[in-house]
Design a protein around this motif. Structure first.
Motif, PDB file in Angstrom:
ATOM      1  N   ILE A 147      12.024 -95.990  16.112  1.00  0.00           N
ATOM      2  CA  ILE A 147      11.777 -94.680  16.727  1.00  0.00           C
ATOM      3  C   ILE A 147      10.617 -94.766  17.719  1.00  0.00           C
ATOM      4  CG2 ILE A 147      10.935 -92.324  16.270  1.00  0.00           C
ATOM      5  CD1 ILE A 147      12.574 -92.494  13.615  1.00  0.00           C
ATOM      6  N   GLU A 148       9.542 -95.422  17.307  1.00  0.00           N
ATOM      7  CA  GLU A 148       8.386 -95.565  18.201  1.00  0.00           C
ATOM      8  C   GLU A 148       8.733 -96.369  19.454  1.00  0.00           C
ATOM      9  OE1 GLU A 148       5.225 -94.127  17.910  1.00  0.00           O
ATOM     10  OE2 GLU A 148       6.316 -92.978  16.414  1.00  0.00           O
ATOM     11  N   LEU A 149       9.479 -97.449  19.281  1.00  0.00           N
ATOM     12  CA  LEU A 149       9.883 -98.242  20.437  1.00  0.00           C
ATOM     13  C   LEU A 149      10.810 -97.450  21.352  1.00  0.00           C
ATOM     14  CD1 LEU A 149      10.383-101.756  18.812  1.00  0.00           C
ATOM     15  CD2 LEU A 149       8.779-101.186  20.657  1.00  0.00           C
ATOM     16  N   THR A 150      11.675 -96.637  20.785  1.00  0.00           N
ATOM     17  CA  THR A 150      12.556 -95.790  21.595  1.00  0.00           C
ATOM     18  C   THR A 150      11.735 -94.830  22.448  1.00  0.00           C
ATOM     19  OG1 THR A 150      14.363 -95.934  20.012  1.00  0.00           O
ATOM     20  CG2 THR A 150      14.389 -94.051  21.510  1.00  0.00           C
ATOM     21  N   LEU A 151      10.757 -94.183  21.835  1.00  0.00           N
ATOM     22  CA  LEU A 151       9.899 -93.251  22.583  1.00  0.00           C
ATOM     23  C   LEU A 151       9.137 -93.984  23.687  1.00  0.00           C
ATOM     24  CD1 LEU A 151       8.534 -91.146  19.601  1.00  0.00           C
ATOM     25  CD2 LEU A 151      10.229 -90.443  21.307  1.00  0.00           C
ATOM     26  N   TYR A 152       8.621 -95.159  23.373  1.00  0.00           N
ATOM     27  CA  TYR A 152       7.895 -95.945  24.371  1.00  0.00           C
ATOM     28  C   TYR A 152       8.830 -96.352  25.511  1.00  0.00           C
ATOM     29  CZ  TYR A 152       5.431 -99.798  26.576  1.00  0.00           C
ATOM     30  OH  TYR A 152       4.850-100.617  27.495  1.00  0.00           O
ATOM     31  N   LEU A 153      10.018 -96.830  25.163  1.00  0.00           N
ATOM     32  CA  LEU A 153      10.951 -97.291  26.197  1.00  0.00           C
ATOM     33  C   LEU A 153      11.494 -96.148  27.051  1.00  0.00           C
ATOM     34  CD1 LEU A 153      12.732-100.078  24.162  1.00  0.00           C
ATOM     35  CD2 LEU A 153      11.467-100.387  26.309  1.00  0.00           C
ATOM     36  N   ASP A 154      11.473 -94.941  26.524  1.00  0.00           N
ATOM     37  CA  ASP A 154      11.868 -93.788  27.344  1.00  0.00           C
ATOM     38  C   ASP A 154      10.942 -93.630  28.550  1.00  0.00           C
ATOM     39  OD1 ASP A 154      14.040 -93.156  25.786  1.00  0.00           O
ATOM     40  OD2 ASP A 154      13.042 -91.510  24.716  1.00  0.00           O
TER      41      ASP A 154
END
Length: 86
Positions: free
Chosen positions: A23-30
């Motif tokens: 989830i954190e990586l998804t938010l960062y990659l957004d």
């Protein structure tokens, strides 16, 4: 409700930790879509999540419905506890 072995909770905790990272990586990659290192980490943790999910489901039954997890025979979605109950 059925007594749940300690390993159930250990594997579930591993799965939740990996889900948190994803989830954190998804938010960062957004906001950083060109960060190749983050994409590689995301893919690594995705692979790890699949491994943990397979381990969990082979021992304790399906985690997700609607085609996201296989069912054993007989249909084992009725077996408790369900992951959201513990």
């Amino acid at each position: 409700m059925t007594q749940v072995p300690a390993e159930y909770y250990q594997i579930m905790e591993q799965l939740q930790a990996v889900d948190f990272v994803l989830i954190e990586l998804t938010l960062y990659l957004d906001t950083h879509p060109d960060d190749m290192e983050a994409i590689q980490q995301f893919n690594q943790f995705t692979k790890e999540r699949k491994r943990i999910k397979k381990t969990f489901e082979s021992q304790f039954g399906p985690l997700l419905q609607y085609g996201n997890s296989y069912s054993g025979y007989p249909w084992n979605w009725r077996d408790s506890p369900w992951p959201w109950q513990v």
